[in-house]
Design an enzyme around this catalytic site. Sequence first.
Site, PDB file in Angstrom:
ATOM      1  CB  SER A  67     -31.743  29.348   5.577  1.00 24.14           C
ATOM      2  OG  SER A  67     -31.152  30.561   6.218  1.00 24.14           O
ATOM      3  CG  HIS A  99     -34.137  31.636   2.304  1.00 26.35           C
ATOM      4  ND1 HIS A  99     -35.331  32.153   1.822  1.00 26.35           N
ATOM      5  CD2 HIS A  99     -34.386  31.787   3.669  1.00 26.35           C
ATOM      6  CE1 HIS A  99     -36.068  32.751   2.784  1.00 26.35           C
ATOM      7  NE2 HIS A  99     -35.523  32.528   3.941  1.00 26.35           N
ATOM      8  CG  ASP A 136     -33.267  34.062   6.492  1.00 27.46           C
ATOM      9  OD1 ASP A 136     -34.352  33.941   6.390  1.00 27.46           O
ATOM     10  OD2 ASP A 136     -32.542  32.930   6.583  1.00 27.46           O
ATOM     11  CG  MET A 173     -33.367  38.105  10.668  1.00 30.91           C
ATOM     12  SD  MET A 173     -32.899  36.667  12.017  1.00 30.91           S
ATOM     13  CE  MET A 173     -33.366  35.404  11.063  1.00 30.91           C
ATOM     14  CG  HIS A 206     -37.479  35.650   4.733  1.00 28.35           C
ATOM     15  ND1 HIS A 206     -37.196  34.660   5.846  1.00 28.35           N
ATOM     16  CD2 HIS A 206     -38.444  36.339   5.133  1.00 28.35           C
ATOM     17  CE1 HIS A 206     -38.461  34.749   6.862  1.00 28.35           C
ATOM     18  NE2 HIS A 206     -38.944  35.775   6.142  1.00 28.35           N
ATOM     19  CG  MET A 234     -37.637  37.950   8.972  1.00 30.01           C
ATOM     20  SD  MET A 234     -36.731  36.406   9.535  1.00 30.01           S
ATOM     21  CE  MET A 234     -35.474  36.438   8.065  1.00 30.01           C
ATOM     22  CG  MET A 241     -42.243  32.649   8.409  1.00 34.06           C
ATOM     23  SD  MET A 241     -40.742  32.478   7.786  1.00 34.06           S
ATOM     24  CE  MET A 241     -39.704  31.879   9.196  1.00 34.06           C
ATOM     25  N   GLY A 297     -32.300  30.171  13.114  1.00 33.65           N
ATOM     26  CA  GLY A 297     -32.304  29.050  12.549  1.00 33.65           C
ATOM     27  C   GLY A 297     -32.288  28.043  13.769  1.00 33.65           C
ATOM     28  N   GLY A 298     -32.386  26.549  13.149  1.00 29.39           N
ATOM     29  CA  GLY A 298     -32.416  25.372  13.930  1.00 29.39           C
ATOM     30  C   GLY A 298     -33.606  25.274  14.996  1.00 29.39           C
ATOM     31  CG  ASP A 351     -37.968  30.164   6.004  1.00 24.97           C
ATOM     32  OD1 ASP A 351     -36.931  29.500   6.800  1.00 24.97           O
ATOM     33  OD2 ASP A 351     -37.628  31.315   6.102  1.00 24.97           O
TER      34      ASP A 351
END
Length: 229
Positions: free
Chosen positions: A9, A34, A36, A38, A68, A70, A139, A146-147, A177
């Site tokens: 990611s 990947h 992301d 958002m 992905h 979101m 998910m 992240g993290g 993920d």
Amino acid sequence: MADYLIAPSILSADFARLGEEVANVLAAGADIVHFDVMDNHYVPNLTIGPLICEALRRYGVTAPIDVHLMVKPVDRIIPDFAAAGATYITFHPEASEHIDRTLALIREQECKTGLVFNPATPLHYLDHVMDKLDMILLMSVNPGFGGQKFIASSLSKLREVRQRIDQSGYPIRLEIDGGVKVDNIRAIAAAGADTFVAGSAIFSAGRAEDPNRYNTVIAALRAELAQAK
Ligand code: DX5
Ligand code: ZN
């Protein structure tokens, strides 16, 4: 051994050097990028859009890009990502008023489809669309950052989805993920996942000055996968 794919990611990459980071992680053995997206509306964070996807393609990235989404609403942005070179476009069912229509739109744009399930999103959204899916993404953290720590109950949800996929007979990938690390990827694979997103585990591995740090961590992930049953 199953056909396992590792999908770093880029949320945890150094965005000031994104092209180089993506090239390095692919050269180190990653399979999929990947990506992301958002929107500070569906999730409480704001990241990257089609322009960056297109920039990666222009930079020379030929690996599949797994977008992905979101974001809410979803449909408006799908043709833009298709034009920007997305391979997969996955979205959250809660973010689309018409899930079947959104899936059709993604395939019309010649991209691969995927539905994404938050930790508390029920699997019944799969009931009538298995023939329209290329990927199911579970998910294992709440989306937005992240993290975070892997939510353990994701393992039983993975087993349920693996059963649904096997019973359907469709060649649907099962992606996980959130919180995937060297020390849990084997159990995650054993629960049925075949595609593994890892952000912080890869991009924060080792010492920044070590040119082999991505090779080392990806080799460690693969060594664990080789032992999964
Ligand atoms: C979270 C994102 C993830 C995230 C995973 O909303 O969808 O892809 O980057 O990061 P790690 O692997 O650090 O949990
Ligand atoms: Zn993601």
